[in-house]
Scaffold this active site. Structure first.
Site, PDB file in Angstrom:
ATOM      1  N   LYS A 256       2.541 -12.220   7.615  1.00 60.29           N
ATOM      2  CA  LYS A 256       1.353 -11.522   7.127  1.00 60.29           C
ATOM      3  C   LYS A 256       0.896 -12.268   5.885  1.00 60.29           C
ATOM      4  O   LYS A 256       1.598 -12.301   4.871  1.00 60.29           O
ATOM      5  CB  LYS A 256       1.662 -10.062   6.783  1.00 60.29           C
ATOM      6  CG  LYS A 256       0.467  -9.316   6.185  1.00 60.29           C
ATOM      7  CD  LYS A 256       0.838  -7.902   5.755  1.00 60.29           C
ATOM      8  CE  LYS A 256      -0.349  -7.213   5.074  1.00 60.29           C
ATOM      9  NZ  LYS A 256       0.005  -5.853   4.589  1.00 60.29           N
TER      10      LYS A 256
ATOM     11  N   TYR B 173       6.144 -11.622   4.617  1.00 56.75           N
ATOM     12  CA  TYR B 173       4.982 -11.006   3.988  1.00 56.75           C
ATOM     13  C   TYR B 173       4.690 -11.765   2.697  1.00 56.75           C
ATOM     14  O   TYR B 173       5.414 -11.643   1.713  1.00 56.75           O
ATOM     15  CB  TYR B 173       5.291  -9.530   3.724  1.00 56.75           C
ATOM     16  CG  TYR B 173       4.196  -8.712   3.067  1.00 56.75           C
ATOM     17  CD1 TYR B 173       2.887  -9.161   2.992  1.00 56.75           C
ATOM     18  CD2 TYR B 173       4.492  -7.461   2.536  1.00 56.75           C
ATOM     19  CE1 TYR B 173       1.898  -8.397   2.399  1.00 56.75           C
ATOM     20  CE2 TYR B 173       3.514  -6.687   1.939  1.00 56.75           C
ATOM     21  CZ  TYR B 173       2.224  -7.155   1.869  1.00 56.75           C
ATOM     22  OH  TYR B 173       1.241  -6.391   1.270  1.00 56.75           O
TER      23      TYR B 173
ATOM     24  N   THR C 284       0.814  -1.208   0.000  1.00 58.53           N
ATOM     25  CA  THR C 284       0.000   0.000   0.000  1.00 58.53           C
ATOM     26  C   THR C 284       0.851   1.263   0.000  1.00 58.53           C
ATOM     27  O   THR C 284       0.398   2.321  -0.430  1.00 58.53           O
ATOM     28  CB  THR C 284      -0.954  -0.017   1.217  1.00 58.53           C
ATOM     29  OG1 THR C 284      -1.840  -1.130   1.090  1.00 58.53           O
ATOM     30  CG2 THR C 284      -1.777   1.250   1.318  1.00 58.53           C
TER      31      THR C 284
ATOM     32  N   ILE D 258      -3.417  -6.516   9.433  1.00 58.42           N
ATOM     33  CA  ILE D 258      -2.620  -5.444   8.817  1.00 58.42           C
ATOM     34  C   ILE D 258      -3.363  -5.119   7.538  1.00 58.42           C
ATOM     35  O   ILE D 258      -3.050  -5.621   6.458  1.00 58.42           O
ATOM     36  CB  ILE D 258      -1.160  -5.867   8.562  1.00 58.42           C
ATOM     37  CG1 ILE D 258      -0.516  -6.372   9.856  1.00 58.42           C
ATOM     38  CG2 ILE D 258      -0.357  -4.686   8.014  1.00 58.42           C
ATOM     39  CD1 ILE D 258       0.945  -6.829   9.691  1.00 58.42           C
TER      40      ILE D 258
END
Length: 306
Positions: free
Chosen positions: A169, A140, A50, A211
């Protein structure tokens, strides 16, 4: 406080605000951190998908981390920046800079574009873990962005081999992947969902929080969803989960984070909706769709004047 306690909850993965001329807007970044704190977010992340990290230089990313670290201060919020890239050298460099700033953990994305094998992914994460043995590391997994998936078995191998690889994540819509990763690692694993509509379900598998990019526009609703579920108030948690559906759709009207940036600039939290190439600003058609979706779930947007 244990690491699990420190890192549990709703961690907001901030987008990178830019000025109209395209520079990183540190004043808007500070305002975003303050807004997240007052809205109930338990932590801040920065530099994940993001945040447009591939459009930032290492120095720009480092400067932004320092700004956030200073703004968080002794508020008790956790700080879990993304420090990965497609370059191992850059990943090691930025992770070291983050450690010097005193972050709570570092989020390391799977290397994108190259499509490494599972053994290559193991070696990549093992190298980072050996370089920074005292820094908690979070993998991630976001195959939609990187074109490679970190298999549950590969991550479990890393988790069991390195004490400082503490969590993952998971940003995949394959919910079986979540479950298999947890199964192979055990209940000690720290797992967060990066898929907005899988945040609440993950808690039933033993996840420690979210998250979620939704925190960029509705941090209070995201934080309350976690708190309600943790307190056993599943009626309220489900009400929030379904209530924010239009806002989740809003985030992806066009490529994230352009829709969220445009909305938050319109609402006055940041100075400009600018994105950097290869992204483009939200189109006129996109703006109309964002307005309609925001109106459809207006009670779940967080007031910017808290």
């Amino acid at each position: 406080m244990s690491l699990r306690e420190k890192l549990s909850g709703a961690i907001a993965p901030l987008f990178t605000p830019f000025t109209a001329s395209g520079e990183v807007d540190h004043d808007s970044l500070r305002a975003m951190v303050r807004w997240q704190r007052s809205s109930g977010s338990s932590g801040i992340s920065f530099g994940g998908s993001t945040g447009e990290p591939s459009a930032l230089t290492l120095d720009e990313r480092t400067e932004a981390l320092a700004v956030i670290r200073a703004e968080i201060g002794d508020s008790g919020m956790s700080f879990v920046p993304g420090t990965g890239s497609a370059s191992l050298k850059d990943t090691l460099e930025l992770t070291g800079r983050a450690q010097e700033l005193g972050v709570d953990a570092a989020l390391i994305i799977t290397p994108y574009y190259s499509k490494p094998t599972q053994e290559a992914l193991y070696q990549w994460y093992a190298t980072v873990a050996r370089e920074y043995p005292d820094l908690p590391l979070i993998a991630y997994n976001v195959p939609s962005r990187t074109a490679v998936e970190l298999a549950p078995e590969t991550f479990a191998r890393l988790f069991h081999d390195f004490d400082n690889i503490v969590g993952i994540k998971e940003t995949t819509k394959d919910f079986e992947h979540f479950s298999r990763t947890m199964f192979h690692c055990g209940p000690e694993l720290l797992m967060w969902s990066g898929i907005e509509l899988l945040c609440l379900p993950l808690l039933s598998l033993g996840g420690v929080g979210f998250i979620s990019a939704l925190s960029n526009i509705a941090p209070a609703a995201v934080a309350e969803t976690y708190r309600a579920a943790s307190a056993g108030d599943m009626d309220r948690a489900r009400e929030l989960h379904y209530g924010v559906h239009p806002l989740v759709d809003l985030l992806f009207v066009e490529t994230n984070p352009a829709p969220a940036k445009w909305l938050m600039a319109e609402r006055g939290l940041i100075s400009s909706p600018a994105v950097r190439p290869p992204l483009i600003p939200l189109t006129e058609d996109g703006q109309a769709r964002v307005r309609a979706l925001a109106d459809a779930a207006a009670p779940y947007l967080t007031d910017v004047n808290l």
